[in-house]
Design a protein around this motif. Structure first.
Motif, PDB file in Angstrom:
ATOM      1  N   VAL A 133       0.920  -1.086   0.030  1.00 11.22           N
ATOM      2  CA  VAL A 133       0.092  -0.159   0.113  1.00 11.22           C
ATOM      3  C   VAL A 133       0.850   1.289   0.134  1.00 11.22           C
ATOM      4  N   GLY A 134       2.235   1.000  -0.166  1.00  9.08           N
ATOM      5  CA  GLY A 134       3.098   2.225  -0.219  1.00  9.08           C
ATOM      6  C   GLY A 134       3.034   3.080   0.944  1.00  9.08           C
ATOM      7  N   ALA A 135       3.161   2.194   2.177  1.00  9.77           N
ATOM      8  CA  ALA A 135       3.095   2.952   3.486  1.00  9.77           C
ATOM      9  C   ALA A 135       4.449   2.604   4.400  1.00  9.77           C
ATOM     10  N   ALA A 136       5.601   2.364   3.747  1.00  9.07           N
ATOM     11  CA  ALA A 136       6.683   2.015   4.676  1.00  9.07           C
ATOM     12  C   ALA A 136       7.092   3.081   5.398  1.00  9.07           C
ATOM     13  N   GLU A 137       6.989   4.210   4.906  1.00 13.53           N
ATOM     14  CA  GLU A 137       7.526   5.572   5.532  1.00 13.53           C
ATOM     15  C   GLU A 137       6.580   5.744   6.899  1.00 13.53           C
ATOM     16  N   LEU A 138       5.261   4.996   6.997  1.00 15.36           N
ATOM     17  CA  LEU A 138       4.481   5.218   7.888  1.00 15.36           C
ATOM     18  C   LEU A 138       4.408   4.062   9.236  1.00 15.36           C
ATOM     19  N   ALA A 139       5.372   2.971   9.093  1.00 14.85           N
ATOM     20  CA  ALA A 139       5.113   1.999   9.622  1.00 14.85           C
ATOM     21  C   ALA A 139       5.421   2.226  11.120  1.00 14.85           C
ATOM     22  N   ASP A 140       6.321   3.065  11.369  1.00 19.06           N
ATOM     23  CA  ASP A 140       6.733   3.366  12.694  1.00 19.06           C
ATOM     24  C   ASP A 140       6.054   4.525  13.439  1.00 19.06           C
ATOM     25  N   ARG A 141       5.058   5.027  12.972  1.00 20.01           N
ATOM     26  CA  ARG A 141       4.436   6.283  13.328  1.00 20.01           C
ATOM     27  C   ARG A 141       3.283   5.684  14.203  1.00 20.01           C
ATOM     28  N   ASP A 142       3.087   6.425  15.184  1.00 23.21           N
ATOM     29  CA  ASP A 142       1.666   6.151  16.028  1.00 23.21           C
ATOM     30  C   ASP A 142       0.416   6.373  15.048  1.00 23.21           C
ATOM     31  N   LEU A 143      -0.679   5.583  15.093  1.00 27.07           N
ATOM     32  CA  LEU A 143      -1.625   5.862  14.323  1.00 27.07           C
ATOM     33  C   LEU A 143      -2.563   7.094  14.821  1.00 27.07           C
ATOM     34  N   ALA A 144      -2.347   7.554  15.743  1.00 26.58           N
ATOM     35  CA  ALA A 144      -3.207   9.059  16.200  1.00 26.58           C
ATOM     36  C   ALA A 144      -2.407  10.160  15.368  1.00 26.58           C
ATOM     37  N   GLU A 145      -1.038   9.920  14.809  1.00 29.76           N
ATOM     38  CA  GLU A 145      -0.376  10.831  14.099  1.00 29.76           C
ATOM     39  C   GLU A 145      -0.766  11.078  12.813  1.00 29.76           C
ATOM     40  N   LEU A 146      -1.493  10.001  12.305  1.00 28.93           N
ATOM     41  CA  LEU A 146      -1.648   9.915  10.788  1.00 28.93           C
ATOM     42  C   LEU A 146      -2.987  10.679  10.229  1.00 28.93           C
ATOM     43  N   SER A 147      -2.945  11.006   8.846  1.00 23.17           N
ATOM     44  CA  SER A 147      -3.957  11.746   8.433  1.00 23.17           C
ATOM     45  C   SER A 147      -5.331  10.612   7.994  1.00 23.17           C
ATOM     46  N   ASP A 148      -6.137  11.070   7.848  1.00 25.86           N
ATOM     47  CA  ASP A 148      -7.235  10.142   7.471  1.00 25.86           C
ATOM     48  C   ASP A 148      -6.746   9.245   6.040  1.00 25.86           C
ATOM     49  N   GLY A 149      -6.234   9.921   5.252  1.00 29.47           N
ATOM     50  CA  GLY A 149      -5.582   9.051   3.869  1.00 29.47           C
ATOM     51  C   GLY A 149      -4.719   8.035   4.358  1.00 29.47           C
ATOM     52  N   GLU A 150      -3.759   8.453   5.490  1.00 26.50           N
ATOM     53  CA  GLU A 150      -2.531   7.323   5.694  1.00 26.50           C
ATOM     54  C   GLU A 150      -3.123   6.490   6.579  1.00 26.50           C
ATOM     55  N   ARG A 151      -4.100   6.833   7.284  1.00 24.53           N
ATOM     56  CA  ARG A 151      -4.586   5.555   8.253  1.00 24.53           C
ATOM     57  C   ARG A 151      -5.676   4.710   7.546  1.00 24.53           C
ATOM     58  N   GLN A 152      -6.342   5.156   6.266  1.00 26.54           N
ATOM     59  CA  GLN A 152      -6.904   4.345   5.373  1.00 26.54           C
ATOM     60  C   GLN A 152      -5.840   3.224   4.869  1.00 26.54           C
ATOM     61  N   ARG A 153      -4.755   3.769   4.293  1.00 21.58           N
ATOM     62  CA  ARG A 153      -3.841   2.948   3.691  1.00 21.58           C
ATOM     63  C   ARG A 153      -3.361   1.776   4.671  1.00 21.58           C
ATOM     64  N   ILE A 154      -3.148   2.409   6.070  1.00 20.73           N
ATOM     65  CA  ILE A 154      -2.832   1.168   6.978  1.00 20.73           C
ATOM     66  C   ILE A 154      -3.862   0.104   7.194  1.00 20.73           C
ATOM     67  N   MET A 155      -4.981   0.545   7.310  1.00 29.33           N
ATOM     68  CA  MET A 155      -6.300  -0.321   7.488  1.00 29.33           C
ATOM     69  C   MET A 155      -6.452  -1.180   6.435  1.00 29.33           C
ATOM     70  N   THR A 156      -5.939  -0.821   5.293  1.00 33.04           N
ATOM     71  CA  THR A 156      -6.078  -1.654   3.878  1.00 33.04           C
ATOM     72  C   THR A 156      -4.912  -2.791   4.144  1.00 33.04           C
ATOM     73  N   ALA A 157      -3.620  -2.316   4.589  1.00 25.42           N
ATOM     74  CA  ALA A 157      -2.626  -3.140   4.726  1.00 25.42           C
ATOM     75  C   ALA A 157      -2.711  -4.176   5.804  1.00 25.42           C
ATOM     76  N   ARG A 158      -3.542  -3.788   6.875  1.00 27.76           N
ATOM     77  CA  ARG A 158      -4.064  -4.806   8.101  1.00 27.76           C
ATOM     78  C   ARG A 158      -4.796  -5.781   7.199  1.00 27.76           C
ATOM     79  N   ALA A 159      -5.880  -5.540   6.313  1.00 29.25           N
ATOM     80  CA  ALA A 159      -6.764  -6.355   5.679  1.00 29.25           C
ATOM     81  C   ALA A 159      -5.801  -7.368   4.881  1.00 29.25           C
ATOM     82  N   LEU A 160      -4.829  -6.660   4.016  1.00 28.51           N
ATOM     83  CA  LEU A 160      -4.267  -7.598   3.215  1.00 28.51           C
ATOM     84  C   LEU A 160      -3.106  -8.585   4.014  1.00 28.51           C
ATOM     85  N   ALA A 161      -2.765  -8.182   5.113  1.00 28.97           N
ATOM     86  CA  ALA A 161      -1.899  -9.057   6.131  1.00 28.97           C
ATOM     87  C   ALA A 161      -2.773 -10.449   6.481  1.00 28.97           C
ATOM     88  N   GLN A 162      -4.128 -10.534   6.290  1.00 35.32           N
ATOM     89  CA  GLN A 162      -4.781 -11.464   6.418  1.00 35.32           C
ATOM     90  C   GLN A 162      -4.733 -12.575   5.496  1.00 35.32           C
TER      91      GLN A 162
END
Length: 268
Positions: A133-162
């Motif tokens: 999802v192109g989010a390597a630069e976000l991996a170590d950041r706290d979720l609370a610090e992410l924008s809506d778009g960044e958080r949506q990418r991380i939620m998509t990555a969580r779904a893919l990890a399944q």
């Protein structure tokens, strides 16, 4: 066809008690293919969320069956189903103190033992999902610090990890600006193609899906589902039938909606 999501004679709605039911969409007979993006569209109140929740197993269908790669989803246990499908909902997630990587790691839990410990393989899949999802630069950041778009990418990555065969998404661009909506839609399209999974999204982004989706499931106000490629539904005039109003008209030439003149003589 054995690969893909198959809905056969499916009727969705609500059980009201005392044997009474309320049908929302009935007699659905469609297929979403592996490696394709299928977009579920339609006006508000036509049953998009109800259908998506039924496919996800969050509520029971009133009749018919839902199968994935020839396997009846209703016969799967919750843990088995979690290894076959994942879902990204509209609701904002309360992040707590998790980092993005830790949230993505939660997607591996259907595949871990009772202690939930991630193996080296699990960690590798987490990193691959983040990269997808192109989010390597976000991996170590706290979720609370992410924008809506960044958080949506991380939620998509969580779904893919399944590692699902079926990815369901309910309004994935709900909290995003225009560039974010385009980027999210493009990401979902790439996931379907590159990872060869079944992707079904419920969305109001009709014009965008006309350009990106392989297939449209269009719900009308009478509880019917129309199935076809974007070009087929445009050619058959179904988009205009469903969405046209006194103020809005679908232009089949441009594939866009336009405002129409009002009774006072105003014109766009």
């Amino acid at each position: 066809m054995s690969r893909g999501l198959r809905l056969e004679q499916l009727t969705v709605g609500y059980r009201l008690g005392w044997g009474r039911t309320k049908e929302v969409v009935r007699d659905i007979d469609v297929t979403a293919r592996s490696g394709e993006l299928t977009a579920l569209i339609g006006p508000n109140g036509t049953g998009k969320s109800t259908l998506l929740r039924t496919i996800a197993g969050l509520q029971k269908g009133l009749a018919g069956s839902i199968s994935l790669d020839g396997n009846d989803l209703a016969r799967m246990s919750a843990s088995e189903r979690a290894r076959h499908q994942s879902i990204v909902l509209t609701e904002r997630v309360a992040p707590g103190r998790l980092t993005a990587r830790e949230l993505v790691g939660l997607g591996r839990h259907p595949h871990t033992g009772f202690d939930g410990r991630l193996s080296a393989r699990d960690h590798r899949i987490v990193e691959e999902s983040i990269a997808a999802v192109g989010a390597a630069e976000l991996a170590d950041r706290d979720l609370a610090e992410l924008s809506d778009g960044e958080r949506q990418r991380i939620m998509t990555a969580r779904a893919l990890a399944q590692q699902p065969r079926l990815l369901l998404m309910d309004e994935p661009s709900a909290f995003l600006d225009a560039p974010g909506r385009v980027a999210q839609a493009g990401l979902v399209r790439r996931i379907a193609t590159q990872q060869d999974v079944v992707v079904v999204i419920s969305t109001h982004e009709v014009e965008l899906m006309l350009q990106l989706a392989d297939r449209l499931w269009l719900l009308d106000r009478s509880g019917n589902l129309h199935d076809g490629t974007p070009a087929e539904l445009v050619e058959r005039g179904i988009l205009a039938d469903v969405f046209d109003s006194e103020d809005l008209a679908f232009d089949p030439v441009t594939g866009t909606f336009r405002l129409v003149a009002d009774a006072a003589g105003w014109s766009p």
